[in-house]
Design an enzyme around this catalytic site. Structure first.
Site, mmCIF file in Angstrom:
data_model
loop_
_atom_site.group_PDB
_atom_site.id
_atom_site.type_symbol
_atom_site.label_atom_id
_atom_site.label_comp_id
_atom_site.label_asym_id
_atom_site.label_seq_id
_atom_site.Cartn_x
_atom_site.Cartn_y
_atom_site.Cartn_z
ATOM 1 N N GLU A 1 63.700 10.173 -26.565
ATOM 2 C CA GLU A 1 62.703 9.113 -26.626
ATOM 3 C C GLU A 1 61.631 9.347 -25.564
ATOM 4 O O GLU A 1 61.822 10.165 -24.646
ATOM 5 C CB GLU A 1 63.367 7.755 -26.408
ATOM 6 C CG GLU A 1 64.378 7.397 -27.485
ATOM 7 C CD GLU A 1 64.966 6.008 -27.344
ATOM 8 O OE1 GLU A 1 65.762 5.626 -28.224
ATOM 9 O OE2 GLU A 1 64.632 5.311 -26.363
ATOM 10 N N PRO A 2 60.486 8.647 -25.663
ATOM 11 C CA PRO A 2 59.412 8.843 -24.676
ATOM 12 C C PRO A 2 59.860 8.661 -23.236
ATOM 13 O O PRO A 2 59.369 9.343 -22.333
ATOM 14 C CB PRO A 2 58.368 7.804 -25.081
ATOM 15 C CG PRO A 2 58.554 7.637 -26.551
ATOM 16 C CD PRO A 2 60.043 7.761 -26.765
ATOM 17 N N GLY B 1 65.120 11.502 -21.903
ATOM 18 C CA GLY B 1 65.363 12.869 -22.341
ATOM 19 C C GLY B 1 66.820 13.231 -22.178
ATOM 20 O O GLY B 1 67.659 12.920 -23.017
ATOM 21 N N SER B 2 67.154 13.865 -21.040
ATOM 22 C CA SER B 2 68.532 14.276 -20.798
ATOM 23 C C SER B 2 69.480 13.094 -20.611
ATOM 24 O O SER B 2 70.670 13.199 -20.880
ATOM 25 C CB SER B 2 68.597 15.184 -19.554
ATOM 26 O OG SER B 2 67.867 16.373 -19.768
ATOM 27 N N GLN C 1 56.017 42.497 -18.626
ATOM 28 C CA GLN C 1 55.444 43.224 -17.490
ATOM 29 C C GLN C 1 55.347 44.722 -17.796
ATOM 30 O O GLN C 1 54.351 45.369 -17.464
ATOM 31 C CB GLN C 1 56.307 42.985 -16.249
ATOM 32 C CG GLN C 1 55.714 43.497 -14.954
ATOM 33 C CD GLN C 1 54.591 42.611 -14.443
ATOM 34 O OE1 GLN C 1 54.358 41.531 -14.957
ATOM 35 N NE2 GLN C 1 53.888 43.083 -13.425
ATOM 36 N N GLY D 1 52.376 45.758 -19.850
ATOM 37 C CA GLY D 1 51.047 45.626 -19.276
ATOM 38 C C GLY D 1 50.214 44.633 -20.061
ATOM 39 O O GLY D 1 50.703 43.590 -20.501
ATOM 40 N N GLU E 1 68.836 20.686 -25.765
ATOM 41 C CA GLU E 1 70.301 20.625 -25.887
ATOM 42 C C GLU E 1 70.996 20.768 -24.531
ATOM 43 O O GLU E 1 72.020 21.434 -24.391
ATOM 44 C CB GLU E 1 70.807 21.671 -26.892
ATOM 45 C CG GLU E 1 70.370 21.350 -28.315
ATOM 46 C CD GLU E 1 70.995 22.239 -29.356
ATOM 47 O OE1 GLU E 1 72.206 22.504 -29.264
ATOM 48 O OE2 GLU E 1 70.268 22.659 -30.264
ATOM 49 N N GLY E 2 70.388 20.137 -23.543
ATOM 50 C CA GLY E 2 70.934 20.158 -22.187
ATOM 51 C C GLY E 2 70.192 21.158 -21.328
ATOM 52 O O GLY E 2 70.411 22.367 -21.439
ATOM 53 N N GLU F 1 69.442 22.410 -15.558
ATOM 54 C CA GLU F 1 69.927 21.568 -14.472
ATOM 55 C C GLU F 1 71.166 20.766 -14.896
ATOM 56 O O GLU F 1 72.092 20.567 -14.099
ATOM 57 C CB GLU F 1 68.815 20.614 -14.021
ATOM 58 C CG GLU F 1 67.637 21.291 -13.333
ATOM 59 C CD GLU F 1 66.683 21.991 -14.303
ATOM 60 O OE1 GLU F 1 65.786 22.710 -13.823
ATOM 61 O OE2 GLU F 1 66.839 21.823 -15.535
#
Length: 381
Positions: free
Chosen positions: A128-129, A132-133, A334, A337, A361-362, A365
């Protein structure tokens, strides 16, 4: 051709090796090229995967849960070839996972065959706005009125938003505070308003949804009222390892692209591959890929074989694979280039594809918290 030697590991059965070979061949010969119309592309990919029989892997077979090793092999293989194909496959599983795990016989009969055939596109609506987690803070509400549930609220960053046929929706029914007061519902797409289409760096169908007094029959609930948090977490845990598998597919492709580029790119009288710095970087990339594969398929094997709590193993697999894939792909960019940041070059596409996997999905952290809490629980017992 991606390295497939890991299939000889003891985590796998003959059916897994057969699946890997079949899907690899299908990807090489049948995987549609993107036309630029995400909705059409995803719809076509779901239909093609269903027609080929691969979406059967995403749903329960009777009382048998989806085989996580098969899901992981499928996601790694698809991601190696196409991030959008992996997305189309994965969302069929995640969006219908609660029905597979907790649905009634009638709910399974109504939805799972359609998901498996590609005839119905699934979506998982939790975020939802302002949430989240921390799913325990969901604010979308579902009130019982006679033989109906009435849903009011908003969801955002919903994958398959705007093209799904149903949304597996989590709402607050008030049996208790926080996580104890959530329930899960099957919401047909025509009952939901698509308020906004959201564009992200790795394009796929994504939307903000509004539930404006959505009325559902009493039997639209999955499980019992108040079981929604458990249903959501078990669904996410079932598919968490496969997120790492998708990251592994991206990383393998980046390593192969880097190897090919290093062997072809001229540097002085030799090639980039002759340079010791390049060789060191390739070795680190290969090490990261193999370590991720070991963690992923160990966790998938634990989940399939059962008899042990694999939450820590799943968190380790998801965390290591997504974080390592980001580093492997960055190294490939990298090495290329200027070409590495040019649209149309595969490693540039992979660089955009991988970033979201460290969040959804998690987030990384959250996975670290799961691992640490499990360690501390063991230390104090």
């Amino acid at each position: 051709m991606a390295d497939r030697s890991f299939l000889s590991w003891p985590f796998f059965e003959p059916k897994h090796r057969e699946l890997a070979a079949k899907l690899q061949g299908w990807c090489e010969s049948r995987l549609p090229k993107s036309s630029g119309d995400l909705d059409a592309d995803c719809g076509a990919l779901v239909a093609a995967l269903g027609s080929a029989g691969f979406l059967k892997l995403c749903v329960a077979d009777g009382d048998r849960r989806p085989d996580v090793r098969s899901l992981a092999i499928a996601r790694e293989t698809l991601a190696y070839h196409s991030g959008l194909a992996d997305f189309a496959f994965a969302m069929q599983g995640l969006g219908s996972g609660a029905i597979s795990l907790f649905g009634t016989v009638e709910q399974k009969r109504e939805w799972l065959p359609r998901v498996a055939s590609g005839g119905a596109i699934a979506a998982f609506a939790m975020t939802e706005p302002e949430c989240g987690s921390d799913a325990a803070n969901i604010q979308t509400s579902a009130m019982r009125e006679g033989n109906e549930w009435v849903l009011v609220g908003e969801k955002t960053y919903i994958s398959n938003g705007g093209i799904a046929d149903f949304y597996l929706t989590f709402a607050r029914t008030g049996e208790g505070e926080g996580a104890r007061g959530l329930s899960a519902f099957i919401v047909p797409a025509d009952a939901v308003e698509v308020a906004e289409r959201i564009e992200v760096i790795a394009p796929h169908p994504l939307a903000r949804l509004k539930y404006d007094n959505v009325r559902l029959p009493a039997d639209a609930i999955i499980g019992e009222p108040g079981q929604g948090f458990r249903i959501g977490m078990e669904t996410l845990n079932l598919f968490r390892v496969t997120v790492g598998a998708a990251a592994l597919g991206f990383a393998r492709r980046a390593l192969d692209e880097a190897l090919a580029f290093a062997c072809e790119r001229r540097l002085g009288s030799g090639t980039l591959a002759d340079n010791s710095v390049t060789q060191e970087k390739l070795a680190d990339m290969a090490l990261a890929v193999d370590a991720s594969a070991l963690l992923i398929y160990r966790a998938a094997w634990q989940q399939d074989v059962g008899g042990t709590d694999n939450r820590r193993a799943a968190a380790m697999a998801k965390l290591h694979a997504t974080e390592s894939a980001q580093k492997v792909i960055d190294a490939a960019v990298q090495m290329h280039g200027g070409a590495g940041v040019t649209r149309g070059v595969k490693v540039e596409e992979l660089y955009r594809d991988i970033r979201a996997l460290r969040i959804y999905e998690g987030a990384s952290e959250v996975q670290r918290q799961i691992i640490a809490r499990d360690l501390l629980k063991g230390a104090s017992s």
